[in-house]
Design a protein around this motif. Structure first.
Motif, PDB file in Angstrom:
ATOM      1  N   UNK A 139     -11.715   0.474  28.304  1.00 13.74           N
ATOM      2  CA  UNK A 139     -10.812   0.628  29.894  1.00 13.74           C
ATOM      3  C   UNK A 139     -11.042  -0.880  30.289  1.00 13.74           C
ATOM      4  N   UNK A 140     -11.786  -1.357  29.429  1.00 12.78           N
ATOM      5  CA  UNK A 140     -11.921  -3.092  30.167  1.00 12.78           C
ATOM      6  C   UNK A 140     -11.096  -4.261  29.369  1.00 12.78           C
ATOM      7  N   UNK A 141     -10.924  -3.142  27.628  1.00 14.21           N
ATOM      8  CA  UNK A 141     -10.187  -3.919  26.855  1.00 14.21           C
ATOM      9  C   UNK A 141     -11.440  -5.274  26.571  1.00 14.21           C
ATOM     10  N   UNK A 142     -12.795  -5.189  27.141  1.00 14.99           N
ATOM     11  CA  UNK A 142     -13.217  -6.624  26.659  1.00 14.99           C
ATOM     12  C   UNK A 142     -14.250  -6.550  25.483  1.00 14.99           C
ATOM     13  N   UNK A 143     -14.746  -6.973  24.653  1.00 17.73           N
ATOM     14  CA  UNK A 143     -16.136  -7.032  24.001  1.00 17.73           C
ATOM     15  C   UNK A 143     -17.336  -7.738  24.526  1.00 17.73           C
ATOM     16  N   UNK A 144     -18.661  -7.358  24.261  1.00 17.79           N
ATOM     17  CA  UNK A 144     -19.972  -7.479  24.940  1.00 17.79           C
ATOM     18  C   UNK A 144     -20.595  -7.986  24.263  1.00 17.79           C
ATOM     19  N   UNK A 145     -21.223  -8.996  24.043  1.00 11.63           N
ATOM     20  CA  UNK A 145     -22.869  -8.989  22.676  1.00 11.63           C
ATOM     21  C   UNK A 145     -23.984  -7.996  23.580  1.00 11.63           C
ATOM     22  N   UNK A 146     -24.298  -7.180  23.305  1.00 11.85           N
ATOM     23  CA  UNK A 146     -25.320  -5.942  23.425  1.00 11.85           C
ATOM     24  C   UNK A 146     -27.377  -7.481  23.159  1.00 11.85           C
ATOM     25  N   UNK A 147     -27.108  -7.343  21.605  1.00  7.64           N
ATOM     26  CA  UNK A 147     -28.370  -8.123  21.433  1.00  7.64           C
ATOM     27  C   UNK A 147     -28.003  -8.812  20.137  1.00  7.64           C
ATOM     28  N   UNK A 148     -29.492  -9.581  19.487  1.00  3.28           N
ATOM     29  CA  UNK A 148     -29.229 -10.386  18.358  1.00  3.28           C
ATOM     30  C   UNK A 148     -30.319  -9.494  17.443  1.00  3.28           C
ATOM     31  N   UNK A 149     -29.614  -8.957  16.440  1.00  3.57           N
ATOM     32  CA  UNK A 149     -30.518  -7.996  15.502  1.00  3.57           C
ATOM     33  C   UNK A 149     -31.713  -8.614  15.264  1.00  3.57           C
ATOM     34  N   UNK A 150     -31.108  -9.923  14.789  1.00  5.82           N
ATOM     35  CA  UNK A 150     -32.691 -10.179  14.226  1.00  5.82           C
ATOM     36  C   UNK A 150     -33.800 -10.752  14.641  1.00  5.82           C
ATOM     37  N   UNK A 151     -33.146 -10.654  16.410  1.00  2.23           N
ATOM     38  CA  UNK A 151     -34.006 -11.078  17.392  1.00  2.23           C
ATOM     39  C   UNK A 151     -35.681  -9.498  17.135  1.00  2.23           C
ATOM     40  N   UNK A 152     -34.542  -8.721  17.008  1.00  6.81           N
ATOM     41  CA  UNK A 152     -36.060  -7.640  17.003  1.00  6.81           C
ATOM     42  C   UNK A 152     -36.131  -7.201  15.775  1.00  6.81           C
ATOM     43  N   UNK A 153     -35.814  -8.026  14.570  1.00  3.78           N
ATOM     44  CA  UNK A 153     -36.623  -7.569  13.636  1.00  3.78           C
ATOM     45  C   UNK A 153     -35.351  -6.757  12.656  1.00  3.78           C
ATOM     46  N   UNK A 154     -34.263  -6.676  13.337  1.00  2.00           N
ATOM     47  CA  UNK A 154     -33.513  -5.457  12.131  1.00  2.00           C
ATOM     48  C   UNK A 154     -32.235  -6.405  11.198  1.00  2.00           C
ATOM     49  N   UNK A 166     -45.060 -14.458  18.757  1.00  2.00           N
ATOM     50  CA  UNK A 166     -43.688 -14.630  18.959  1.00  2.00           C
ATOM     51  C   UNK A 166     -42.994 -14.206  18.829  1.00  2.00           C
ATOM     52  N   UNK A 167     -41.503 -15.101  19.331  1.00  2.00           N
ATOM     53  CA  UNK A 167     -40.221 -14.292  19.283  1.00  2.00           C
ATOM     54  C   UNK A 167     -39.042 -15.073  18.679  1.00  2.00           C
ATOM     55  N   UNK A 168     -38.145 -14.970  17.710  1.00  2.00           N
ATOM     56  CA  UNK A 168     -37.285 -16.208  17.222  1.00  2.00           C
ATOM     57  C   UNK A 168     -36.117 -15.819  17.371  1.00  2.00           C
ATOM     58  N   UNK A 169     -35.660 -16.571  18.399  1.00  2.00           N
ATOM     59  CA  UNK A 169     -34.263 -16.514  18.666  1.00  2.00           C
ATOM     60  C   UNK A 169     -33.118 -17.331  17.865  1.00  2.00           C
ATOM     61  N   UNK A 170     -32.103 -17.238  17.125  1.00  4.00           N
ATOM     62  CA  UNK A 170     -31.243 -18.286  16.662  1.00  4.00           C
ATOM     63  C   UNK A 170     -30.371 -18.023  17.211  1.00  4.00           C
ATOM     64  N   UNK A 171     -29.644 -19.683  17.272  1.00  2.00           N
ATOM     65  CA  UNK A 171     -28.925 -19.714  18.375  1.00  2.00           C
ATOM     66  C   UNK A 171     -27.911 -20.996  16.858  1.00  2.00           C
ATOM     67  N   UNK A 172     -26.795 -20.124  17.025  1.00  7.23           N
ATOM     68  CA  UNK A 172     -26.184 -20.162  15.617  1.00  7.23           C
ATOM     69  C   UNK A 172     -25.294 -21.578  16.429  1.00  7.23           C
ATOM     70  N   UNK A 173     -25.104 -23.235  16.320  1.00  5.34           N
ATOM     71  CA  UNK A 173     -24.426 -23.486  16.706  1.00  5.34           C
ATOM     72  C   UNK A 173     -22.104 -23.205  16.551  1.00  5.34           C
ATOM     73  N   UNK A 174     -22.516 -23.264  15.206  1.00  4.83           N
ATOM     74  CA  UNK A 174     -20.831 -23.050  14.447  1.00  4.83           C
ATOM     75  C   UNK A 174     -20.014 -21.972  15.015  1.00  4.83           C
ATOM     76  N   UNK A 175     -21.100 -20.803  15.224  1.00  7.59           N
ATOM     77  CA  UNK A 175     -20.474 -19.678  16.022  1.00  7.59           C
ATOM     78  C   UNK A 175     -19.956 -19.233  17.504  1.00  7.59           C
ATOM     79  N   UNK A 176     -20.286 -21.254  18.180  1.00 12.11           N
ATOM     80  CA  UNK A 176     -20.270 -20.724  19.290  1.00 12.11           C
ATOM     81  C   UNK A 176     -18.906 -22.506  19.645  1.00 12.11           C
ATOM     82  N   UNK A 177     -18.890 -22.840  17.964  1.00 15.61           N
ATOM     83  CA  UNK A 177     -17.936 -24.503  18.972  1.00 15.61           C
ATOM     84  C   UNK A 177     -16.924 -23.889  17.558  1.00 15.61           C
ATOM     85  N   UNK A 178     -17.264 -23.386  16.826  1.00 15.21           N
ATOM     86  CA  UNK A 178     -15.743 -23.295  15.502  1.00 15.21           C
ATOM     87  C   UNK A 178     -15.745 -23.830  14.451  1.00 15.21           C
TER      88      UNK A 178
END
Length: 446
Positions: free
Chosen positions: A330-345, A412-424
């Protein structure tokens, strides 16, 4: 065991680096926030041939595994801000090669040398309620279920068509369902079953089909891969079938009944994602509607089909690079819901992905033991301290180590920030990581 210890050493070292680079702390712990993730509203859960993944009343996720039903009819509400997910894990009794859901039950397929065994699993207690042996059937060629819990399995050997299996009695009741213009040499594969409000049943199959083509002045038989949607009436008689050839870069990604009851095919041509409604009255497909490029909709490059693609009622859930997304038509937009590895998946370990009104259900396989667990993700709070781990590129081994650490750690919960995915590109990713390191080291509050 050795691999687990190695992963823990990797993640322990990584956490020390991340603490130095980004700092850590309980992000809004008093307000029930722990690394909040955005969520787009979804309505209908996934699973083979089902219209809802939740049956019964919503309950608490207790250790006894009770209260995991839920009503799939209400959408998520993001007006109050982003949602934090809380994960609870529940073991399944047996290991299966395939798991799907229909009629408020899980179904697990197990192959142990003889006939394929099908276990019927209670969604509340996760206990096996019944077992059936699938005789003269080919579950390797797909299996599906309708909203009433009837199973559909391709016939084996000289038999053609599908077996419709009613498991409600003391013993399975088999009924033959014909598929017109489909024989053993077509090698059919069952992809899904849907039923609309008018009583029509839609059987989605992939298969090989032959067409006559003029090649150098001669009529020759040429075989193509194709997708067919058989439209059946209330007596399971074929009204017609809609066929889409896998030619010129066309791929069928999904078939579903949408929120307004329309049967639709989601497909990709050489570059675009399109949605085509099947007009039952006219017995043909309507003109496809373009939703966007394959990359804009699903991050697709070339033929990398999205993992675990599931219709939600007004869009599609899918996994890409260990992240869970939703694309809404309906909006033709994609949204990130969650990072799987952050929740052990990890996406590669998922056997089943479904969505209910107030939760997501993921059945995950432990690579080392082969055992299965149901992860129930609900909006909630957590006392875990969130540690941000910044990397130029998130390698698979690192993601696996982070997922294992997040499963094992109670603090603790570790969340990865992937700079290559962000910057290209690597150069910009490395530069941005360096700048963030300096900024956080000298001003940890930023």
């Amino acid at each position: 065991m050795g691999k687990t210890k190695k992963r823990k050493r990797i993640i322990a070292a990584a956490c020390m680096i991340a603490l130095l680079i980004t700092g850590c702390g309980k992000g809004n712990a008093g307000e029930g926030e722990d690394g909040p993730q955005s969520l787009t509203a979804v309505e209908i859960s996934g699973g083979a041939g089902e219209e809802g993944n939740g049956d019964g009343e919503t309950g608490e996720n207790g250790e006894n595994g009770e209260g995991r039903g839920g009503d799939a009819g209400e959408a998520w509400n993001l007006e109050d801000g982003p949602i934090t997910w809380q994960a609870a894990w529940f073991p399944l009794e047996n290991a299966y090669s395939q798991v799907f859901s229909a009629g408020g039950k899980f179904y697990g397929l197990a192959r142990e040398g003889g006939p394929t065994r099908l276990d019927i699993i209670n969604k509340e207690s996760l206990t096996v309620e019944g077992t059936a042996l699938l005789e003269n059937a080919a579950p390797d060629s797909g299996i599906g279920a309708d909203k009433d819990g009837n199973l559909y399995v391709p016939a084996r050997g000289e038999e053609t068509g599908l077996w419709k299996i009613d498991l409600k009695g003391d013993s399975p009741n088999y009924e033959k369902i014909e598929l017109e213009d489909c024989f053993d040499r077509n090698d059919p594969f069952l992809k899904g079953i849907e039923t609309d409000s008018e009583g029509y049943t839609y059987i989605w199959c992939g298969m090989s089909v032959s067409k006559t083509k003029n090649i150098e002045g001669r009529e020759q038989e040429v075989w193509y891969m194709a997708d067919r949607v058989y439209v059946k009436d209330g007596q399971m008689k074929t009204v017609f079938y809609h066929e889409i050839l896998d030619a010129s870069g066309v791929d069928v990604l999904c078939f579903q009944i949408d929120g307004e009851g329309r049967p639709c095919v989601l497909m990709k041509d050489q570059k675009d994602i399109m949605l085509q409604e099947i007009d039952v009255a006219a017995q043909k497909g309507k003109e496809p509607v373009r939703l966007g490029t394959a990359f804009e909709c699903f991050g697709m490059e070339d033929a990398n089909i999205p993992e675990h693609l599931n219709f939600t009622g007004r869009g599609w859930l899918y996994c890409r690079e260990n992240k869970l997304y939703e694309f809404r038509y309906d909006t033709c937009k994609k949204t990130e819901i969650l990072d799987l590895a952050s929740y052990g998946l990890l996406s590669s370990d998922i056997l089943f992905l479904g969505k209910g009104r107030d939760r997501m259900e993921i059945i995950n396989r432990d690579v080392q033991s082969g055992s299965l667990e149901l992860a129930v993700l609900t909006p909630g709070s957590s006392d875990k301290t969130t540690v941000t781990l910044g990397v130029v590129m998130a390698a698979q081994d690192l993601e696996a180590a982070v997922a294992q650490f997040n499963r094992d750690s109670a603090k603790y919960r570790v969340e990865i920030v992937d700079y290559l995915a962000q910057e290209g590109n690597y150069e910009d990713a490395g530069e941005k990581l360096k700048l963030d390191m300096v900024a956080h080291v000298f001003n940890p509050s930023t």
